[in-house]
Scaffold this active site. Structure first.
Site, short mmCIF file in Angstrom:
data_model
loop_
_atom_site.label_atom_id
_atom_site.label_comp_id
_atom_site.label_asym_id
_atom_site.label_seq_id
_atom_site.Cartn_x
_atom_site.Cartn_y
_atom_site.Cartn_z
N LYS A 160 0.84 -1.20 0.00
CA LYS A 160 0.00 0.00 0.00
C LYS A 160 0.88 1.26 0.00
O LYS A 160 0.65 2.19 -0.77
CB LYS A 160 -0.89 -0.02 1.25
CG LYS A 160 -1.53 1.32 1.57
CD LYS A 160 -2.40 1.26 2.80
CE LYS A 160 -1.69 1.53 4.10
NZ LYS A 160 -1.37 2.93 4.38
N ASN A 161 1.87 1.27 0.88
CA ASN A 161 2.65 2.50 1.04
C ASN A 161 3.64 2.74 -0.09
O ASN A 161 4.25 3.81 -0.16
CB ASN A 161 3.40 2.49 2.39
CG ASN A 161 2.45 2.70 3.55
OD1 ASN A 161 1.27 2.99 3.34
ND2 ASN A 161 2.95 2.56 4.77
N CYS B 155 -4.87 12.66 13.32
CA CYS B 155 -5.49 11.35 13.14
C CYS B 155 -5.38 10.53 14.40
O CYS B 155 -4.87 10.99 15.41
CB CYS B 155 -4.93 10.61 11.94
SG CYS B 155 -3.39 9.82 12.20
N ARG C 222 -0.43 14.63 12.85
CA ARG C 222 0.40 14.31 11.68
C ARG C 222 0.84 15.66 11.11
O ARG C 222 0.25 16.17 10.17
CB ARG C 222 -0.40 13.55 10.62
CG ARG C 222 -0.67 12.06 10.81
CD ARG C 222 0.48 11.19 10.91
NE ARG C 222 0.94 10.21 9.95
CZ ARG C 222 0.34 9.12 9.52
NH1 ARG C 222 -0.88 8.87 9.77
NH2 ARG C 222 0.98 8.26 8.77
N ASP D 204 4.81 0.70 12.11
CA ASP D 204 3.59 0.08 11.58
C ASP D 204 3.45 -1.39 11.99
O ASP D 204 2.44 -2.02 11.68
CB ASP D 204 3.55 0.19 10.04
CG ASP D 204 3.19 1.60 9.60
OD1 ASP D 204 2.88 2.44 10.45
OD2 ASP D 204 3.24 1.86 8.38
N ARG E 119 -8.44 -0.45 5.06
CA ARG E 119 -7.58 0.59 4.47
C ARG E 119 -6.26 -0.02 3.97
O ARG E 119 -5.67 0.50 3.04
CB ARG E 119 -7.27 1.68 5.49
CG ARG E 119 -8.42 2.62 5.78
CD ARG E 119 -7.97 3.73 6.73
NE ARG E 119 -6.62 4.14 6.40
CZ ARG E 119 -5.65 4.41 7.27
NH1 ARG E 119 -5.89 4.38 8.55
NH2 ARG E 119 -4.44 4.76 6.87
C1 UD1 Z 1 4.64 6.85 6.37
C2 UD1 Z 1 3.72 5.67 6.23
C3 UD1 Z 1 3.17 5.24 7.58
C4 UD1 Z 1 4.31 5.00 8.55
C5 UD1 Z 1 5.26 6.19 8.59
C6 UD1 Z 1 6.51 5.94 9.42
C7 UD1 Z 1 2.78 5.98 4.02
C8 UD1 Z 1 1.57 6.25 3.22
N1 UD1 Z 1 2.63 6.03 5.34
O1 UD1 Z 1 3.84 7.90 6.91
O2 UD1 Z 1 2.42 4.05 7.40
O3 UD1 Z 1 3.79 4.81 9.86
O4 UD1 Z 1 5.69 6.51 7.26
O5 UD1 Z 1 7.20 4.86 8.95
O6 UD1 Z 1 3.82 5.67 3.50
N2 UD1 Z 1 6.64 14.47 10.86
C9 UD1 Z 1 6.74 15.79 11.20
N3 UD1 Z 1 6.54 16.73 10.23
C10 UD1 Z 1 6.27 16.40 8.94
C11 UD1 Z 1 6.17 15.05 8.59
C12 UD1 Z 1 6.36 14.08 9.56
O7 UD1 Z 1 6.99 16.12 12.35
O8 UD1 Z 1 6.10 17.32 8.11
C13 UD1 Z 1 6.82 13.42 11.90
C14 UD1 Z 1 5.54 12.62 12.11
O9 UD1 Z 1 4.67 13.25 13.02
C15 UD1 Z 1 6.08 11.32 12.69
C16 UD1 Z 1 7.41 11.17 11.95
O10 UD1 Z 1 7.74 12.46 11.44
O11 UD1 Z 1 6.34 11.47 14.05
C17 UD1 Z 1 7.35 10.15 10.83
O12 UD1 Z 1 6.47 10.58 9.86
P1 UD1 Z 1 6.65 10.27 8.32
O13 UD1 Z 1 7.91 9.50 8.09
O14 UD1 Z 1 6.47 11.53 7.56
O15 UD1 Z 1 5.44 9.32 8.06
P2 UD1 Z 1 4.39 9.40 6.90
O16 UD1 Z 1 5.05 9.66 5.61
O17 UD1 Z 1 3.24 10.25 7.32
#
Ligand code: UD1
Length: 419
Positions: free
Chosen positions: A22-23, A116, A121, A305, A397
């Site tokens: 999915k990701n 969420c 997020r 995850d 999902r």
């Molecule tokens: C992706 C995955 C999700 C997984 C996560 C971490 C997808 C669709 N989703 O989510 O399943 O749990 O990676 O492996 O691929 N953060 C910030 N600011 C930002 C962006 C992120 O502070 O602008 C923080 C988030 O709150 C979190 C951490 O960084 O604590 C990791 O987030 P991130 O790696 O961005 O995860 P996603 O891409 O949202």
């Protein structure tokens, strides 16, 4: 609403294939915007999150249709409609579509995705990263209005190796003049898959899977046929289920190095694994062994995850385990449901202490997020008696045909429709 009825306590036996990730598929679908030619995504998983991303793509004027397992996406013309919150709310990670729209159209309008169930997020890294590429971003009552008319390639330093921000910036740089460099990029396998996909369209991305990713912009990208990687989290979920219930299962369509962080911890929990080049066989019997300390972190460490599924598995371990969640601030919500089954888990901030009990009891359970929902299914499979899992839409999902896959392994599980 639909629910899963699970009669637990049966070991799992048999062989199943693992779905496409999915990701990986989500950012790849978003990246289809980078070309006006058709793309065929082979073995695209049929999931609620994929449907939510396709709704966004159609809203922008793209066409998307399944022919069996293959998805054809064509973004011949793009309309710069505002992607409003009823679309972004269904898929928080929709934010990474900004990069591909900006790269192609130099403008984008997208609602803030909001928080969420597993914590806030934030999107600050996405925004500051795009600003480094000279995108002007204004927040107009929750709609991010992005003006990329002066966009140019640059070196972008990420304060944290965010998966989504890295993907967003890779797409943003794909059609820019010159070289965009992402420093402290995420190194997850899904990043490598996105780079391979952009390169299959004629792009020039290098360094994916390492901390510095370089995107040399090209004038035009073309259509292609691409099969995304297998889902490492789905594989890990089924492996954790077998470790919890006992049994002997072969999973096909895996990449051993992608799941190494998971299989090494399953060995600690007492499972025996036989890993081949694209399959893994797992044997487990009796109660799992406790894991002294399990900490989530960015790849190649143990994935966040998989944290809930391991917690469910360890709930009936032969001793106490500790899990530290380093990525999301409130990802232990599902433990209150496990407690209804007799699990003994104490949570404080980002740490859970799990005292293994001899048996969990079946109960009525409510899933409120994707991986927490998978944890409830694992606990129900291992428990004595009947469980009813509500909130199946969260599980749908990310898991394709979950009840069919588990039933194929001998589990007593069925989906009951709306009543
Ligand atoms: C992706 C995955 C999700 C997984 C996560 C971490 C997808 C669709 N989703 O989510 O399943 O749990 O990676 O492996 O691929 N953060 C910030 N600011 C930002 C962006 C992120 O502070 O602008 C923080 C988030 O709150 C979190 C951490 O960084 O604590 C990791 O987030 P991130 O790696 O961005 O995860 P996603 O891409 O949202």
């Amino acid at each position: 609403m639909q629910k899963l009825i699970i009669d637990g306590g049966k070991p799992l036996y048999g062989e199943i294939g693992v779905q496409t990730a999915k990701n990986a598929a989500l950012p790849i679908i978003a990246a289809c915007i980078l070309t006006d030619e058709p793309i065929i995504i082979e073995k695209c998983p049929r999931l609620k999150d994929i449907d939510a991303m396709l709704d966004i793509m159609r809203h922008l004027g793209c066409t998307a249709q399944f022919d069996g397992d293959n998805l054809t996406v064509c973004c011949k013309d793009i309309s710069l409609n505002v992607i409003n919150s009823d679309l972004t709310g269904k898929l928080r990670s929709s934010i990474f579509i900004m990069g591909s729209i900006l790269s192609r159209c130099r403008r984008a309008y997208i609602s803030h995705p909001g928080g969420c169930e597993i914590g806030l997020r934030p999107i600050d890294l996405h925004i500051s990263g795009l600003k480094s590429l000279a995108v002007d971003i204004a927040d107009d009552c929750g709609v991010l209005c992005c003006d990329g008319s002066n966009m140019k390639s640059a070196v972008v330093n990420l304060d944290f190796a965010s998966v989504g921000a890295t993907e967003n910036l890779m797409m943003a740089g794909a059609l820019l003049d010159g070289e965009t460099v992402i420093v402290n990029a995420a190194r997850e396998p899904e990043i490598v898959d996105l780079a391979d996909f952009i390169n299959a369209m004629g792009g020039r991305v290098s360094g994916a899977g390492e901390s510095v990713v370089r995107i040399n912009g090209v004038k035009k990208l073309h259509g292609c046929t691409y099969r995304p990687m297998p889902d490492r989290i789905t594989a890990g979920t089924y492996l954790a289920a077998v470790t919890a219930t006992g049994g002997n299962v072969t999973l096909n369509n895996i990449v051993p190095e992608h799941i190494f962080g998971i299989t090494e911890r399953l060995k600690k929990a007492g499972a025996r694994l036989n890993v081949k080049h694209d399959s893994v066989r797992i044997f487990a019997e009796g109660r799992p062994r406790p894991i002294h300390k399990l900490e989530t972190n960015v790849y190649p460490a143990f994935p966040t995850d998989m944290q809930p599924q391991f917690c469910a598995m360890l709930a009936c371990a032969l001793g106490s385990s500790v899990i530290v969640e380093n990525l999301f601030e409130s990802r232990f919500g599902y433990t209150a449901e496990l407690a209804k089954m007799g699990a003994v888990i104490t949570v404080k901030d980002r740490v859970a202490v799990i005292r293994g009990v001899p048996k969990l009891r079946g109960a009525a359970l409510k899933a409120s997020d994707l991986r927490g929902g998978a944890a409830l299914v694992i606990a129900a499979l291992a428990a004595e008696g009947r469980s009813v899992v509500y909130g199946v839409e969260h599980i749908d999902r990310g898991y394709e045909y979950i009840e069919e896959q588990l039933a194929a392994l001998g589990a007593s599980i069925r989906r009951v429709g709306d009543e």
